[in-house]
Design a protein around this motif. Sequence first.
Motif, PDB file in Angstrom:
ATOM      1  N   ALA A   1       0.887  -1.178  -0.094  1.00  0.00           N
ATOM      2  CA  ALA A   1       0.046  -0.183   0.077  1.00  0.00           C
ATOM      3  C   ALA A   1       0.823   1.253   0.053  1.00  0.00           C
ATOM      4  O   ALA A   1       1.827   1.310   0.675  1.00  0.00           O
ATOM      5  N   TYR A   2       0.608   2.259  -0.749  1.00  0.00           N
ATOM      6  CA  TYR A   2       0.986   3.662  -0.716  1.00  0.00           C
ATOM      7  C   TYR A   2       0.011   4.758  -1.165  1.00  0.00           C
ATOM      8  O   TYR A   2      -1.088   4.297  -1.752  1.00  0.00           O
ATOM      9  N   PRO A   3       0.322   5.872  -0.558  1.00  0.00           N
ATOM     10  CA  PRO A   3      -0.331   7.014  -1.130  1.00  0.00           C
ATOM     11  C   PRO A   3       0.085   7.842  -2.276  1.00  0.00           C
ATOM     12  O   PRO A   3       1.362   7.601  -2.367  1.00  0.00           O
ATOM     13  N   HIS A   4      -0.691   8.492  -3.053  1.00  0.00           N
ATOM     14  CA  HIS A   4      -0.302   9.088  -3.964  1.00  0.00           C
ATOM     15  C   HIS A   4      -0.621  10.885  -4.072  1.00  0.00           C
ATOM     16  O   HIS A   4      -1.880  11.101  -3.961  1.00  0.00           O
ATOM     17  N   ASN A   5       0.285  11.480  -4.086  1.00  0.00           N
ATOM     18  CA  ASN A   5       0.036  12.951  -4.023  1.00  0.00           C
ATOM     19  C   ASN A   5       1.275  13.761  -4.467  1.00  0.00           C
ATOM     20  O   ASN A   5       2.007  14.167  -3.604  1.00  0.00           O
ATOM     21  N   ALA A   6       1.366  13.582  -5.695  1.00  0.00           N
ATOM     22  CA  ALA A   6       2.489  14.180  -6.418  1.00  0.00           C
ATOM     23  C   ALA A   6       2.687  15.877  -6.224  1.00  0.00           C
ATOM     24  O   ALA A   6       3.819  16.199  -6.215  1.00  0.00           O
TER      25      ALA A   6
ATOM     26  N   ASP B   1      -5.071  13.105  -1.069  1.00  0.00           N
ATOM     27  CA  ASP B   1      -4.046  11.735  -1.376  1.00  0.00           C
ATOM     28  C   ASP B   1      -5.108  10.750  -2.250  1.00  0.00           C
ATOM     29  O   ASP B   1      -6.277  10.816  -2.048  1.00  0.00           O
ATOM     30  N   PHE B   2      -4.573  10.065  -3.004  1.00  0.00           N
ATOM     31  CA  PHE B   2      -5.161   9.039  -3.652  1.00  0.00           C
ATOM     32  C   PHE B   2      -4.534   7.748  -3.086  1.00  0.00           C
ATOM     33  O   PHE B   2      -3.173   7.386  -2.971  1.00  0.00           O
ATOM     34  N   VAL B   3      -5.105   6.895  -2.464  1.00  0.00           N
ATOM     35  CA  VAL B   3      -4.749   5.629  -1.758  1.00  0.00           C
ATOM     36  C   VAL B   3      -4.761   4.589  -2.534  1.00  0.00           C
ATOM     37  O   VAL B   3      -5.585   4.030  -3.163  1.00  0.00           O
ATOM     38  N   GLU B   4      -3.561   3.811  -2.619  1.00  0.00           N
ATOM     39  CA  GLU B   4      -3.454   2.420  -3.457  1.00  0.00           C
ATOM     40  C   GLU B   4      -3.014   1.363  -2.676  1.00  0.00           C
ATOM     41  O   GLU B   4      -2.405   1.309  -1.657  1.00  0.00           O
TER      42      GLU B   4
ATOM     43  N   LEU C   1      -4.973   5.321   5.952  1.00  0.00           N
ATOM     44  CA  LEU C   1      -5.966   6.554   6.255  1.00  0.00           C
ATOM     45  C   LEU C   1      -5.448   7.050   7.430  1.00  0.00           C
ATOM     46  O   LEU C   1      -5.558   8.507   7.716  1.00  0.00           O
ATOM     47  N   GLY C   2      -4.847   6.393   8.567  1.00  0.00           N
ATOM     48  CA  GLY C   2      -4.293   6.925   9.706  1.00  0.00           C
ATOM     49  C   GLY C   2      -2.994   7.916   9.247  1.00  0.00           C
ATOM     50  O   GLY C   2      -3.080   9.072   9.892  1.00  0.00           O
TER      51      GLY C   2
ATOM     52  N   GLY D   1      -9.536   4.200  -5.953  1.00  0.00           N
ATOM     53  CA  GLY D   1     -10.238   3.482  -7.020  1.00  0.00           C
ATOM     54  C   GLY D   1     -10.255   2.079  -6.940  1.00  0.00           C
ATOM     55  O   GLY D   1      -9.647   1.343  -6.234  1.00  0.00           O
ATOM     56  N   ALA D   2     -11.640   1.661  -7.593  1.00  0.00           N
ATOM     57  CA  ALA D   2     -12.019   0.163  -7.737  1.00  0.00           C
ATOM     58  C   ALA D   2     -12.717  -0.267  -8.975  1.00  0.00           C
ATOM     59  O   ALA D   2     -13.207   0.808  -9.593  1.00  0.00           O
ATOM     60  N   VAL D   3     -12.566  -1.001  -9.416  1.00  0.00           N
ATOM     61  CA  VAL D   3     -13.404  -1.697 -10.598  1.00  0.00           C
ATOM     62  C   VAL D   3     -14.399  -2.609 -10.174  1.00  0.00           C
ATOM     63  O   VAL D   3     -14.316  -3.224  -8.928  1.00  0.00           O
TER      64      VAL D   3
END
Length: 169
Positions: free
Chosen positions: A30-35, A41-44, A64-65, A84-86
């Motif tokens: 898991a990692y966050p993305h916020n370039a 944040d976009f969490v993956e 989330l924490g 995101g999810a499909v």
Amino acid sequence: MHEALSGPHTDMTRDCWVALDAAGVIVGWAYPHNADGGPRDFVEVYVWPGRGEPAQRPLLDLLLGRAAERGAELGHEPYTVRAGAVPTEKPWIEALTGAGFAFLKQHARMTMSLAGVSPVAPAPPAGITVRPVRPHDEAEMRRFHATIQEAFQDSDHRATDYETWRARI
């Protein structure tokens, strides 16, 4: 992978996690993305299908924490989180909705066969010219960048300044 783990505003030692099974094999990460350091944040969370699903919620909870801390560190109040999810990712959707996420929008990935499709593009409508981009035309590239930024402003596309975008392409 490299961009996700080494991008701006991502510290692997504080922002990224792996999940291991009983044998010590990595089954999720898991990692966050916020370039751009913006207020979202976009969490993956990725898991090994059939083995890693039990790790989804714990990994999501860690993200989330940490997102609350990241928001404060970046000077944003409020700070929001997206994921995101499909539709076929049922366990992941359950983890997200169980954590309080709600559907915002839905995207579709589509496919088609190219059998029988002409290799020649149809003529554009009257008054429209279609041609290759001129990568050495600075004014054109700035208009191109501005068009992308405007077209995707209501999406999860993260806006970036022209110089960063230009260096990337």
